[in-house]
Design an enzyme around this catalytic site. Structure first.
Site, PDB file in Angstrom:
ATOM      1  N   ASP A   1     -24.067  34.606   1.424  1.00 56.48           N
ATOM      2  CA  ASP A   1     -23.087  33.888   2.250  1.00 56.48           C
ATOM      3  C   ASP A   1     -21.663  34.359   1.960  1.00 56.48           C
ATOM      4  O   ASP A   1     -21.398  35.028   0.947  1.00 56.48           O
ATOM      5  CB  ASP A   1     -23.216  32.383   1.960  1.00 56.48           C
ATOM      6  CG  ASP A   1     -22.853  31.527   3.162  1.00 56.48           C
ATOM      7  OD1 ASP A   1     -22.154  32.022   4.061  1.00 56.48           O
ATOM      8  OD2 ASP A   1     -23.269  30.359   3.188  1.00 56.48           O
TER       9      ASP A   1
ATOM     10  N   ASP B   1     -23.908  28.322  12.121  1.00 58.17           N
ATOM     11  CA  ASP B   1     -24.136  27.024  11.478  1.00 58.17           C
ATOM     12  C   ASP B   1     -24.468  25.977  12.521  1.00 58.17           C
ATOM     13  O   ASP B   1     -24.983  24.911  12.198  1.00 58.17           O
ATOM     14  CB  ASP B   1     -22.873  26.574  10.734  1.00 58.17           C
ATOM     15  CG  ASP B   1     -22.809  27.167   9.332  1.00 58.17           C
ATOM     16  OD1 ASP B   1     -23.835  27.676   8.860  1.00 58.17           O
ATOM     17  OD2 ASP B   1     -21.729  27.116   8.730  1.00 58.17           O
TER      18      ASP B   1
HETATM   19  C1  GLA Z   1     -22.294  28.093   4.930  1.00 59.64           C
HETATM   20  C2  GLA Z   1     -23.624  28.472   5.538  1.00 59.64           C
HETATM   21  C3  GLA Z   1     -24.538  27.262   5.526  1.00 59.64           C
HETATM   22  C4  GLA Z   1     -24.717  26.775   4.112  1.00 59.64           C
HETATM   23  C5  GLA Z   1     -23.377  26.467   3.497  1.00 59.64           C
HETATM   24  C6  GLA Z   1     -23.499  26.152   2.024  1.00 59.64           C
HETATM   25  O1  GLA Z   1     -21.591  27.214   5.745  1.00 59.64           O
HETATM   26  O2  GLA Z   1     -23.464  28.997   6.811  1.00 59.64           O
HETATM   27  O3  GLA Z   1     -25.784  27.601   6.095  1.00 59.64           O
HETATM   28  O4  GLA Z   1     -25.390  27.752   3.356  1.00 59.64           O
HETATM   29  O5  GLA Z   1     -22.474  27.555   3.632  1.00 59.64           O
HETATM   30  O6  GLA Z   1     -22.302  25.904   1.419  1.00 59.64           O
END
Ligand code: GLA
Length: 734
Positions: free
Chosen positions: A480, A550
């Site tokens: 990420d 997301d």
């Molecule tokens: C980002 C990712 C999510 C999750 C969060 C965790 O927003 O896109 O899927 O993993 O971080 O902090």
């Protein structure tokens, strides 16, 4: 077949395969000019040689006295600025004496079998040298002592040309490079429109189409990553181009940092299109005998609309960008605990999620953010990549083994590029944060970015992540990156090199991705950046799939996935079924449409399975069985966009298997209508001579489905509805 022909007499280079031709020529005074890119030409005899005539007020060369040949109007291959062409340049340099121009003249060429790898940057690859041929044209400015190598690779079986550029300083003093595009395409006056993919967090890769007017339009990301805001892609389309007809010139960049795609219409209606590293914040000191390598750009030509462009991009990405074990392996159906628990979990909760996911037939459990250091909220612990045994008493090993005992694989979340103020890492190494002397450090999501241009930072990340990866059985990593770059300054670089930091960050990132994906070839890596904030061909060279957004709301996902599919194949899109009300839009949709949308990507679940009713569990078991039945078709089949959610209440898309024996038609309705129109859907891509059975009920001919189609009836009753039609070829060929 692909071939590169050079005609000594006319000094014309012709690259072609069965689909496309790309023609350029060495003009008078050794200026490299663009001639043509488009559908294949069998014999080119010079029809597009740029006419000689005088344009008032245009510039002429210092070497000749007549006024009918000008840099100002010519179509160029790699234009410069400062000596007669006033359009946006492909390259800009500053010499040590302050002179800011470059006069590039043709020197020589090479034709290579296959395709050389790029210097320090990810790029497309071949499995066999027969798959492509490469032309390298060298241009030179003997005053600045700069040589530019333009690389053009033409693929044998795809309507694709990849371009990249190497700039070399062969003099004695430093050169400052302020701009070095990966590709530039000049075109004669034509009425085109431009298509791009823009958006934001939660609404990535929305399709926009604009008219082109005089002047320059730049689409770019200056955020340090390829970004949610603007995907590194641009296309020129004719006004009449649709999904299924008309010319398209697509251009995408294999790069994950700041980028720009530009289009200029000059005073005579001629067009200049290009892409590369964004000039914003970029300058590179090219020391004597050093080279600068630009990222690779991918140019696709289609004469049958946007669907055909996408098919070419998809095949290209699947065959020449994505690599490793999972390139052609069916991806595991995963469950991710993020939306189920956020930071609030312990051994018991995790075990329960694993237990009930295993019962549903889910194949991989992914432990998301919150497993490391003192990470109980988003204000702390990024950088402390060691397990938190207080939170998870059984430890990562215990959880991994538990998942395996339930026949599930185990995956883990990392955000390697980041650091929290409240972390051991920051307490020990405050100097590792990207920050500028005298200024505060801008927060975003309460976190800072590590200076990946530093080798010590990269070594730390390798060593700390290795400790986990070497000791725990891990099958999947979600990589990420949850903010953009600010205070882009590196302590270790001298003042005059600070313009290199953005690009050096990306080079550092690629070094890390290369290290981990090489060292752990069995692991499936999924890229992520606040959802789909770094969804680009650079990341895909290391990681076969990326978390698309997301935003898991099925209705919002229609546009996100539809837009993403313009360039990126279905095999690259992570897509999850989440709980309702949806955590991003608060919308309530039924499980069927959530399943249908997520099944149009690499399927996963992002909900708490222990909170599901028995009926919902049963429905999910059915979803999973359906997905497994068609997984190969979805992951490897040909994807057609049939009706756009950007313009319609309905969305329709289709998967057709490579052997044309199976197809799946997905039909979505946003809002119910009192008096709906009776819609006909036509199904492309099937064998016209075969018969097909739809939903085990009705038999149609392949050509009938393509030409007459069938009524989408009965109507879907209600808001947010989905219906999937299963189409199967009957064995008897007509
Ligand atoms: C980002 C990712 C999510 C999750 C969060 C965790 O927003 O896109 O899927 O993993 O971080 O902090």
């Amino acid at each position: 077949m692909s071939e590169i022909i050079f005609d000594e007499k006319s000094k014309v280079f012709h690259l072609r395969n069965n689909e496309i031709s790309y023609i350029l020529c060495v003009e008078e005074l050794n200026i490299l000019a663009h001639v043509y890119f488009g559908e294949r030409i069998s014999n080119y005899s010079g029809g597009l040689k740029y006419p000689r005539f005088e344009r008032s007020f245009s510039t002429n060369f210092s070497e000749i006295s007549h006024r009918n040949y000008s840099r100002d109007t010519l179509l160029h291959e790699y234009p410069t600025i400062g000596n007669g062409d006033f359009r946006i340049p492909a390259i800009e340099v500053e010499q040590e004496n302050g002179v800011a121009l470059l006069d590039l003249r043709y020197e020589r060429y090479e034709i290579l079998d296959g395709k050389p790898a790029l210097n320090g940057l990810p790029s497309s690859y071949l499995t066999n040298d027969d798959q492509a041929k490469t032309l390298v044209i060298y241009l030179k400015d003997d005053c600045a002592k700069v040589e530019v190598g333009l690389n053009y690779t033409i693929f044998r079986d795809l309507a694709v040309i990849c371009r990249s550029v190497i700039v070399k300083n062969y003099g004695q003093s430093n050169i400052r490079l302020n701009r070095a595009m990966s590709a530039c395409l000049d075109m004669p006056h034509t009425e085109f429109e431009v298509v791009d993919l823009n958006g934001s967090w939660g609404a990535e890769r929305q399709i926009s189409r604009h008219s082109i007017s005089p002047g320059i339009k730049i689409f770019s990301s200056t955020r340090g990553t390829s970004s949610h805001q603007q995907n590194p892609f641009i296309a020129l389309v004719e006004k009449s181009t649709t999904e299924n007809q008309g010319q398209v010139y697509g251009m995408a960049l294999v790069y994950s940092g700041n980028h720009e795609e530009f289009i200029e219409q000059d005073q005579y209606g001629q067009l200049r299109l290009g892409c590369g590293i964004a000039s914003y914040g970029f300058s590179w000191i090219l020391e004597p005998d050093n080279v600068f390598q630009t990222p690779e750009s991918v140019m696709v030509y289609s004469r049958k609309g946007l669907n055909e462009m996408s098919h070419t991009f998809h095949d290209f990405v699947n065959q020449h960008i994505v690599r490793g074990k999972y390139q052609s392996k069916l991806r595991p159906i995963l469950i991710n605990n993020w939306e189920a628990t956020y930071f609030d979990f312990d051994d018991e909760k995790i075990k329960e999620i694993i237990d009930s996911s295993a019962e549903l037939g889910i194949e991989l459990f992914v432990l998301d953010d919150g497993w490391f250091g003192q990470r109980s909220n988003d204000r702390q612990a990024l950088g402390d990549w060691f397990e938190n045994k207080k939170k998870l008493k059984m430890g990562l090993n215990g959880i991994s083994q538990y998942a395996k005992s339930k026949n599930m694989m185990f995956g883990l979340w990392f955000e390697p590029e980041m650091i929290s103020e409240n972390s051991d890492l920051y307490r020990n190494h405050p100097e590792w944060v990207l920050s500028a002397p005298g200024y505060g450090k801008t927060f975003s999501r309460n976190q800072w970015v590590l200076d990946l241009s530093r080798q010590d930072v990269r070594e730390y990340i390798k060593q700390i992540m290795d400790q986990t990866l070497e000791n725990v059985s891990i099958d999947y990593i979600k990589w990420d990156m949850n903010r953009y770059l600010t205070e882009v300054y590196s302590d270790l670089l001298p003042t005059y090199k600070q313009g290199e930091v953005y690009h050096r960050y990306v080079l550092g990132l690629y070094e890390l991705m290369e290290y981990f994906t090489k060292k752990y070839p069995e692991i499936l890596f999924e890229g992520c950046s606040g959802g789909g904030g770094r969804f680009d061909l650079g990341v895909l060279c290391y990681m076969p799939q990326i978390w698309t957004s997301d935003n898991t709301d099925a209705i919002a996902r229609l546009k996100i996935q539809y837009g993403t599919s313009l360039v990126y194949p279905i095999s690259t899109m992570g897509a999850h079924v989440s709980a309702v009300p949806n955590h991003q839009t608060h919308r309530i949709t039924n499980l069927a449409i959530r399943g249908a949308v997520a099944s149009s990507g690499m399927l996963g679940y992002e909900l708490n399975p222990t909170e599901l009713s028995n009926e919902e569990k049963e429905e999910i078991r059915t979803q999973i069985a359906f997905y497994k039945k068609y997984q190969q078709l979805i992951q490897e089949g040909i994807f057609y966009r049939l009706r756009s959610p950007f313009e319609n209440n309905e969305t329709i898309w289709l998967f057709v298997s490579r052997d044309q024996r199976k197809a799946l038609l997905f039909y979505f309705q946003k809002m119910a209508q009192a008096a709906p129109k009776l819609d006909v859907v036509k199904i492309p891509g099937l064998n016209p001579n075969a018969k097909y059975l739809i939903d085990d009920k009705v038999i149609y001919g392949g050509d009938e489905l393509a030409r007459c189609g069938f009524y989408l009836f009965p109507f879907l009753n209600g808001d947010y509805m989905a219906k999937v039609f299963e189409i199967q070829q009957l064995d008897t060929i007509l």
